[in-house]
Design an enzyme around this catalytic site. Structure first.
Site, short mmCIF file in Angstrom:
data_model
loop_
_atom_site.label_atom_id
_atom_site.label_comp_id
_atom_site.label_asym_id
_atom_site.label_seq_id
_atom_site.Cartn_x
_atom_site.Cartn_y
_atom_site.Cartn_z
N SER A 9 91.74 9.33 34.38
CA SER A 9 90.76 9.71 33.37
C SER A 9 90.01 10.95 33.82
O SER A 9 89.30 10.94 34.82
CB SER A 9 89.75 8.58 33.14
OG SER A 9 88.75 9.02 32.25
N HIS A 34 94.41 10.87 30.70
CA HIS A 34 93.51 10.18 29.78
C HIS A 34 92.29 11.06 29.54
O HIS A 34 91.53 11.36 30.45
CB HIS A 34 93.09 8.84 30.38
CG HIS A 34 92.26 8.00 29.47
ND1 HIS A 34 92.80 7.27 28.43
CD2 HIS A 34 90.93 7.76 29.44
CE1 HIS A 34 91.83 6.62 27.80
NE2 HIS A 34 90.68 6.90 28.40
N ASP A 41 77.63 12.80 16.82
CA ASP A 41 77.78 12.87 15.38
C ASP A 41 76.38 12.96 14.81
O ASP A 41 75.64 12.00 14.80
CB ASP A 41 78.52 11.63 14.87
CG ASP A 41 78.83 11.77 13.39
OD1 ASP A 41 77.98 12.33 12.69
OD2 ASP A 41 79.89 11.33 12.97
N MET A 43 75.19 13.11 11.95
CA MET A 43 74.83 12.33 10.77
C MET A 43 74.53 10.87 11.12
O MET A 43 73.63 10.27 10.58
CB MET A 43 75.97 12.34 9.74
CG MET A 43 76.34 13.71 9.25
SD MET A 43 74.98 14.56 8.47
CE MET A 43 74.81 13.62 6.95
N HIS A 72 91.14 9.45 24.02
CA HIS A 72 90.33 8.28 23.71
C HIS A 72 89.06 8.77 23.00
O HIS A 72 88.18 9.32 23.63
CB HIS A 72 90.01 7.55 25.03
CG HIS A 72 89.12 6.36 24.87
ND1 HIS A 72 88.54 5.73 25.96
CD2 HIS A 72 88.70 5.67 23.76
CE1 HIS A 72 87.82 4.72 25.54
NE2 HIS A 72 87.88 4.66 24.22
N MET A 74 85.72 8.25 21.40
CA MET A 74 84.58 7.32 21.30
C MET A 74 83.59 7.95 20.33
O MET A 74 82.57 8.51 20.73
CB MET A 74 83.98 7.11 22.69
CG MET A 74 84.94 6.35 23.61
SD MET A 74 84.44 6.38 25.33
CE MET A 74 85.34 7.81 25.92
N MET A 144 89.13 -2.20 26.43
CA MET A 144 88.09 -1.66 27.33
C MET A 144 87.65 -2.74 28.30
O MET A 144 87.36 -3.88 27.90
CB MET A 144 86.88 -1.20 26.52
CG MET A 144 87.05 0.05 25.69
SD MET A 144 87.50 1.54 26.59
CE MET A 144 86.18 1.73 27.77
N ASP A 178 91.11 0.08 30.53
CA ASP A 178 90.31 1.27 30.82
C ASP A 178 88.90 0.86 31.22
O ASP A 178 88.18 0.27 30.43
CB ASP A 178 90.27 2.13 29.53
CG ASP A 178 89.51 3.43 29.69
OD1 ASP A 178 89.12 3.77 30.81
OD2 ASP A 178 89.33 4.12 28.66
O1 LIG Z 1 86.66 5.52 28.43
C1 LIG Z 1 86.14 5.56 29.52
C2 LIG Z 1 84.69 5.32 29.70
O2 LIG Z 1 84.12 5.13 28.48
C3 LIG Z 1 87.01 5.77 30.66
O3 LIG Z 1 88.24 6.33 30.36
C4 LIG Z 1 86.44 6.15 31.99
O4 LIG Z 1 86.54 7.54 32.24
C5 LIG Z 1 87.12 5.39 33.09
O5 LIG Z 1 86.60 5.76 34.32
P1 LIG Z 1 86.53 4.75 35.55
O6 LIG Z 1 85.81 3.51 35.07
O7 LIG Z 1 87.94 4.47 35.94
O8 LIG Z 1 85.77 5.51 36.57
FE LIG Z 2 88.72 6.01 28.18
#
Ligand SMILES: O=C(CO)[C@@H](O)[C@H](O)COP(=O)(O)O
Ligand SMILES: [Fe+2]
Length: 227
Positions: A9, A34, A41, A43, A72, A74, A144, A178
């Protein structure tokens, strides 16, 4: 069973050296990169309390690597960014079911029309059953194992039950985990059936990322061989 994929990530990378960091991970054996996106956002307020990167950064990274970019999102309005990410060179567009709700099926169709794979993410408190109605159209489920928003948080083992349920029902689905994953807990996720492993802190913070990536992959492959 889908193959093991290790996805460092980039939230844990040095953003000032992003292309170099991405290339380093690919050379060290990363299967996917990743890319966590937390966009403000204006709004609706924020899906999570952090802001990182968006499509322009993906476009820049894409010039330097041809690796699978696992994005990803969010964000509160995942429908809004599909075109931008497709044009920027994203490979997978994973949105949160909590943000898309009833529009998830249409959003998956749109992601596919834009030439990307579609992933669906679930936060720790969201029941896994919410993805069942779209399981036949999504390409991956992201379970997650921390509250989304930041790298470096503690792995929440209770979320792994969802991985077991999913793997039982959908043997061929890519299941990504993740949050807080590393060599000390990878076996728990791998034995439950996860095959795509995101790891930020444990890879970027490792004195030997190539060795960490290889051990994470070995754990998934060993678990798969024992099934
Ligand atoms: O989506 C997320 C956090 O929201 C991840 O992708 C983090 O970046 C994972 O990082 P580590 O917990 O492995 O340090
Ligand atoms: Fe993530």
């Amino acid at each position: 069973m889908p193959s093991a994929k290790i996805a460092p990530s980039i939230l844990s990378s040095d953003f000032s050296q992003l292309a170099v960091e991405c290339k380093r991970m690919v050379e060290d054996g990363a299967d996917w990169l990743h890319m966590g996106h937390v966009l403000a956002d204006v709004m609706d307020g924020h899906f999570v309390p952090n802001i990182t990167i968006g499509a322009p950064i993906i476009k820049s990274v894409r010039k330097h690597v041809d690796t699978f970019l696992d994005c990803h999102l969010m964000v509160t309005d995942p429908d809004k960014w599909v075109e931008d990410f497709a044009k920027a060179g994203a490979s997978m567009y994973t949105f949160h079911i909590e943000a898309a709700g009833e529009d998830s099926k249409a959003l998956i169709d749109k992601i596919h029309e834009h030439g990307m794979r579609a992933g669906v993410a679930v936060k720790p408190k969201t029941p896994i059953e919410t993805v069942f109605p779209i399981a036949d159209v999504m390409d991956m489920c992201l379970v997650m194992t921390v509250e989304p928003g930041f790298g470096g948080q503690k792995f929440m083992e209770k979320c792994i039950e969802k991985v077991k349920v999913l793997r039982e029902k959908f043997p061929n689905l890519d299941i990504e985990v993740d949050g807080g994953l590393g060599l000390d807990n990878i076996d728990i996720a791998a034995n439950a059936g996860a095959n795509v492993i995101v790891a930020g802190t444990s890879i970027f913070g490792s004195p030997n990322p190539a060795d960490t990536i290889s051990k994470l992959r070995a754990s998934v492959e060993t678990a798969q061989a024992q099934k």
